[in-house]
Motif scaffolding. Structure first.
Motif, PDB file in Angstrom:
ATOM      1  N   LEU A 259      52.939  54.642  47.365  1.00  0.00           N
ATOM      2  CA  LEU A 259      53.818  55.600  46.698  1.00  0.00           C
ATOM      3  C   LEU A 259      54.119  56.815  47.574  1.00  0.00           C
TER       4      LEU A 259
ATOM      5  N   ARG B 238      54.756  46.982  41.259  1.00  0.00           N
ATOM      6  CA  ARG B 238      54.971  47.993  40.199  1.00  0.00           C
ATOM      7  C   ARG B 238      53.926  49.108  40.404  1.00  0.00           C
ATOM      8  N   TYR B 239      54.125  49.873  41.467  1.00  0.00           N
ATOM      9  CA  TYR B 239      53.087  50.778  41.950  1.00  0.00           C
ATOM     10  C   TYR B 239      52.793  51.954  41.011  1.00  0.00           C
ATOM     11  N   LYS B 240      53.811  52.494  40.383  1.00  0.00           N
ATOM     12  CA  LYS B 240      53.565  53.622  39.466  1.00  0.00           C
ATOM     13  C   LYS B 240      52.748  53.184  38.252  1.00  0.00           C
ATOM     14  N   GLU B 241      53.069  52.016  37.724  1.00  0.00           N
ATOM     15  CA  GLU B 241      52.294  51.487  36.603  1.00  0.00           C
ATOM     16  C   GLU B 241      50.870  51.156  37.051  1.00  0.00           C
TER      17      GLU B 241
ATOM     18  N   THR C 155      47.202  52.200  46.491  1.00  0.00           N
ATOM     19  CA  THR C 155      48.414  52.354  45.686  1.00  0.00           C
ATOM     20  C   THR C 155      49.097  53.679  45.970  1.00  0.00           C
ATOM     21  N   GLU C 156      48.310  54.743  46.093  1.00  0.00           N
ATOM     22  CA  GLU C 156      48.889  56.052  46.411  1.00  0.00           C
ATOM     23  C   GLU C 156      49.612  56.019  47.760  1.00  0.00           C
TER      24      GLU C 156
ATOM     25  N   ARG D 161      49.188  52.597  39.418  1.00  0.00           N
ATOM     26  CA  ARG D 161      48.445  53.849  39.604  1.00  0.00           C
ATOM     27  C   ARG D 161      47.844  54.336  38.297  1.00  0.00           C
ATOM     28  N   GLU D 162      48.593  54.262  37.222  1.00  0.00           N
ATOM     29  CA  GLU D 162      48.075  54.741  35.943  1.00  0.00           C
ATOM     30  C   GLU D 162      46.885  53.911  35.470  1.00  0.00           C
TER      31      GLU D 162
END
Length: 250
Positions: A151, A117-120, A147-148, A122-123
């Motif tokens: 993505l 769940r890479y976008k989550e 993580t970036e 990242r936050e």
């Protein structure tokens, strides 16, 4: 995979912590009793004794149900047990009680990363990395950079790795990631700089040796190329990197 996740979770939560075993867990003020239970739990976690760590954490949460540290450590216990649902609930509880807890953000972020769940992730990692008081801020930047990359945001990954290294030059993974990024971009001098820094602080990996082979070829160093190729063959004969080396038509 499960064993790797277990070790990863323990490393994130225990490495770098100073533990004080306490026999007076039932004495003192409420904060003192809470800390005694947390110290006891950490001691068990450092020893890999997950079952024994559970009880002091349960006591800690009875003393203070809002303790974000207790919730984060309990998440580790659930992760090792393989119960991801309960682990995530503990992370959420920690952040509900302490929305600015950088440790909770970092560890929840790494959990989300492991779940894809890479976008989550990242936050959460951004929140940890942007906290100037967080003692492991450099590692949070490294986690953010990785993580970036997942993505596909190379520029943001580069900045995250650089920021982490400004705080801690011993982040070997960041050095190697930057070396690979600069190599891919055709910036071979910078690639060599970060590659050399990686080699100065870390043992060779299949990935680093494969980069060494390619970088040496571009820079015209046949002796180094041969040395890295031999090391890749001897140390990682079954690796994907060695297969790529064998398949490469120079």
């Amino acid at each position: 995979m499960r064993r790797a996740l277990q070790l990863f979770a323990l490393f994130l939560l225990v490495a770098g912590c100073v533990t004080t075993q306490s026999g007076g867990a039932q004495k003192g003020t409420t904060p003192q009793r809470l800390q005694a239970q947390l110290d006891l739990a950490r001691g068990y976690l450092e020893q890999g004794d997950i079952d024994s760590a559970r009880r002091p954490l349960e006591h800690a949460l009875k003393i203070d149900p809002s303790s974000s540290e207790a919730h984060v450590l309990m998440a580790t216990v659930y992760l090792v047990d393989g119960d991801k649902r309960l682990a995530e609930n503990e992370y959420r509880q920690a952040l509900r009680h302490s929305p600015r807890d950088a440790m909770a953000h970092n560890n929840y972020g790494t959990f989300l990363f492991a779940e894809g769940r890479y976008k989550e992730a990242r936050e959460q990692l951004k929140l940890a990395a942007n906290d100037p008081k967080y003692g492991r801020r450099a590692l949070a930047y490294e986690n953010l950079g990785i993580t970036e990359l997942r993505l596909g945001d190379v520029a943001e990954a580069e900045q995250a790795f650089l920021r982490g290294l400004m705080l801690n030059t011993s982040l070997a993974r960041s050095q190697l990631e930057l070396a690979n990024l600069y190599f891919a971009a055709g910036d071979f001098p910078n690639a060599r700089t970060y590659f050399d820094r990686y080699n100065a602080i870390a043992q060779p990996s299949a990935r680093s040796l494969w980069l060494g082979v390619r970088l040496s070829r571009v820079l015209g160093s046949e002796d180094e190329l041969a040395s890295y190729a031999i090391a890749l063959k001897n140390l990682y004969p079954n690796s994907e990197e060695y297969r790529l080396y064998q398949d490469r038509q120079w």
